[in-house]
Design an enzyme around this catalytic site. Structure first.
Site, PDB file in Angstrom:
ATOM      1  N   GLU A  47     -10.099  -2.870  -8.672  1.00 29.50           N
ATOM      2  CA  GLU A  47      -9.171  -3.852  -9.228  1.00 29.50           C
ATOM      3  C   GLU A  47      -8.275  -4.383  -8.115  1.00 29.50           C
ATOM      4  OE1 GLU A  47      -5.355  -4.762 -11.933  1.00 29.50           O
ATOM      5  OE2 GLU A  47      -5.523  -3.000 -10.655  1.00 29.50           O
ATOM      6  N   ARG A  89       0.815  -1.234   0.000  1.00 26.18           N
ATOM      7  CA  ARG A  89       0.000   0.000   0.000  1.00 26.18           C
ATOM      8  C   ARG A  89       0.838   1.269   0.000  1.00 26.18           C
ATOM      9  NH1 ARG A  89      -3.515  -3.423   3.005  1.00 26.18           N
ATOM     10  NH2 ARG A  89      -5.385  -3.779   1.773  1.00 26.18           N
ATOM     11  N   ASP A 129      -8.403   1.527 -10.436  1.00 28.39           N
ATOM     12  CA  ASP A 129      -7.150   0.856 -10.754  1.00 28.39           C
ATOM     13  C   ASP A 129      -6.296   0.665  -9.507  1.00 28.39           C
ATOM     14  OD1 ASP A 129      -5.129   0.091 -12.901  1.00 28.39           O
ATOM     15  OD2 ASP A 129      -4.006   1.652 -11.843  1.00 28.39           O
TER      16      ASP A 129
END
Ligand code: QV4
Ligand code: CA
Length: 505
Positions: A248, A173, A212
């Protein structure tokens, strides 16, 4: 009072799973790299008349211009600003597309690239699709504006600043995905800029977003910018409609980050679907179609009402992303049609059809060295338009899988059988299978190497039906196989799909 608040909360979050397509329209198509002007025409001349619910478009915002290699498709995943200005067209062309598609009931879903900006080595200058200045060294994107403070560098703990280990959610992340400058979405300023971009699109009239690289954002940070989004335009959508969100996240199992971490924000891409279906149709790993009897959650997939499903996407059709060589694409057209046909006939998930361009695929040591090649383009890099041949196929190297008769007819089939149960499964314990959708449709697959001649229970009312795979209903006849359904049964021979709308009598 407490009950009232709970109801409101439920409605707000529920709406994000709803694709917002018009009733009776159950699929969207990804028109990968198409120009806005061509999409507007396609909505009017083809998608609306054939019952498509919407279009996923390529990222509409300004991106890095990459010239080495020459204008790869993936440059669009390297944002420079949120100006609507790309190889697909400018803001006016974008608005015209949204208006014209919406007016014929085909909605637009934007691919939102908000995890990052361009790659760290992009340099500085104005080599961007709208000519906005940027500097990747100093992290300066004045056209947003973002500056050094808006990126995660200080937060990422790996030596390289890159994601090195997918087993560590913090890296995934907070570090850079393939060197892409990672936005600090914990900052309210960054969240506001992202929301401002998305709200601009909502103001124009889009119906939702593919988000995305969602795996690379904390679900809570995403919730923070999603909560800032407006309701959809009442010109086209009911008062209070929330944008459709699908994230996604590639979860094939085996990593600590799970698709389920993201259910709170909206739907999630189910990548197991295409990887498994490809393996079955290719008959790899001892798989056979008979095993598809409990397809869906029975195969370890996420709950149907959370899933967006597809046979291939713009990444894995060329070896990027997930799924590897099991993924079926237009290059394997016969097996591909079976897979897409199966997907569209089966009730699991919300379905997305892929529509591609052809590229000079060339394998070296098992890898396609041309996996970067961008859309059909002119010498100056501008994208070629989608021309339509007299036989309704597309020219200029646009594949237009969504126009293949079998795929287009199965999109209509799915609309016709919408809401009908999965019924009358039959298989030969090998690769011949069949199933119905209530009393509205029935489909037969033969992926064995021998002929099939069976009498099957269809659940359909007696009558004469046109098979919409080998042809379709034309006037009062069938251009393909005609199938007689008796009081309870039918003789079926090949891959056939019968729907009530194609009844011949
Ligand atoms: C390379 C090296 C770096 C190096 C850098 C130096 O990999 O380590 O530091 O050069 O310059 C392109 C190149 C890639 C290059 C990178 C930065 O292919 O080699 O880094 O640019 O210059 C698409 C393509 C990527 C492409 C990217 C940005 O697939 O190849 O990278 O666009 O242009 C994971 C993710 C998932 C992702 C999937 C592909 O979890 O989220 O990988 N899928 C989405 C999109 C996908 C897109 C991105 C995410 C990024 O569907 O199309 O990547 O926005 O599974
Ligand atoms: Ca990130």
């Amino acid at each position: 009072m407490r009950v009232f608040l709970l109801l409101v909360a439920f409605e707000l979050s529920w709406a994000q799973y709803n694709p917002n397509t018009k009733p009776g329209r159950t699929s969207i198509v990804h028109l990968f790299e198409w120009r806005w002007a061509d999409i507007a025409l396609e909505c009017e001349r083809y998608l609306a008349p054939n019952g498509f619910g919407g279009v996923q478009i390529s990222p509409p915002n300004e991106n890095l211009v990459v010239t080495n290699p020459w204008r790869p498709w993936w440059e669009r995943y390297q944002p420079i600003s949120y100006k609507l200005c790309s190889r697909s067209g400018n803001e006016n062309e974008f608005k015209d597309m949204v208006t014209r598609c919406n007016n014929v009931g085909v909605y637009i879903y934007v691919d939102a690239v908000v995890n990052h900006m361009c790659g760290a080595a992009a340099g500085s200058g104005t080599h961007s699709t709208c000519g906005s200045y940027f500097n990747s060294e100093t992290h300066d994107f004045p056209a947003v504006p973002y500056s050094g403070w808006d990126f995660n560098d200080w937060k990422c703990k790996t030596g390289s600043g890159e994601i090195e280990n997918y087993g560590d959610p913090y890296q995934v992340r907070d570090c850079r995905l393939v060197s892409l400058l990672d936005l600090a979405l914990e900052k309210d300023y960054v969240r506001s800029k992202v929301a401002e971009y998305m709200n601009h699109l909502i103001d124009i009239g889009v119906a939702g977003f593919r988000i995305d690289a969602s795996k690379h954002m904390w679900p809570g940070d995403m919730k923070a910018f999603l909560d800032k989004l407006k309701n959809l335009r009442t010109t086209w959508f009911a008062e209070g409609t929330r944008p459709f969100i699908f994230q996604e996240v590639i979860d094939l199992g085996g990593e600590p980050i799970k698709a389920s971490d993201y259910y709170g924000n909206g739907r999630v891409t189910e990548f197991k679907y295409g990887a498994k279906l490809g393996t079955v149709i290719r008959k790899w790993s001892g798989e056979k179609m008979a095993y598809l009897k409990n397809w869906g959650e029975g195969w370890g997939f996420m709950p149907s009402d959370k899933a967006v499903v597809f046979v291939d996407n713009h990444d894995n059709q060329r070896g990027h992303g997930a799924g590897g060589s099991a993924i079926l694409t237009f290059w394997d057209s016969r097996q591909y049609k079976m897979a897409v046909g199966f997907m569209l006939a089966h009730p699991y998930g919300f379905t997305r059809v892929m529509s591609s361009f052809r590229w000079p695929r060339y394998f070296e040591n098992g890898k396609d060295i041309n996996d970067w090649v961008g859309p059909p383009s002119n010498g100056d890099g501008s994208t070629k338009s989608v021309t339509i041949n007299p036989d309704t196929t597309c020219g200029n190297d646009w594949v237009c899988e969504h126009r293949w008769r079998q795929i287009r007819n199965m999109v209509i089939f799915r609309n016709v059988v919408d809401g009908q149960p999965f019924t009358n499964w039959w298989d030969n314990n090998s690769n011949q299978v069949a199933f119905g959708r209530g009393n509205k449709g029935f489909i037969v697959f033969n992926n064995d190497d021998w002929n099939m001649s069976e009498t099957l229970q269809t659940g359909l009312p007696a009558g004469t039906y046109c098979d919409v795979i080998s042809g379709q209903k034309e006037g009062n006849g069938c251009s393909g196989i005609k199938i007689q359904v008796n009081a309870t049964a039918t003789d079926a021979f090949a891959m056939s799909a019968l729907t009530a709308i194609d009844e011949c009598h």
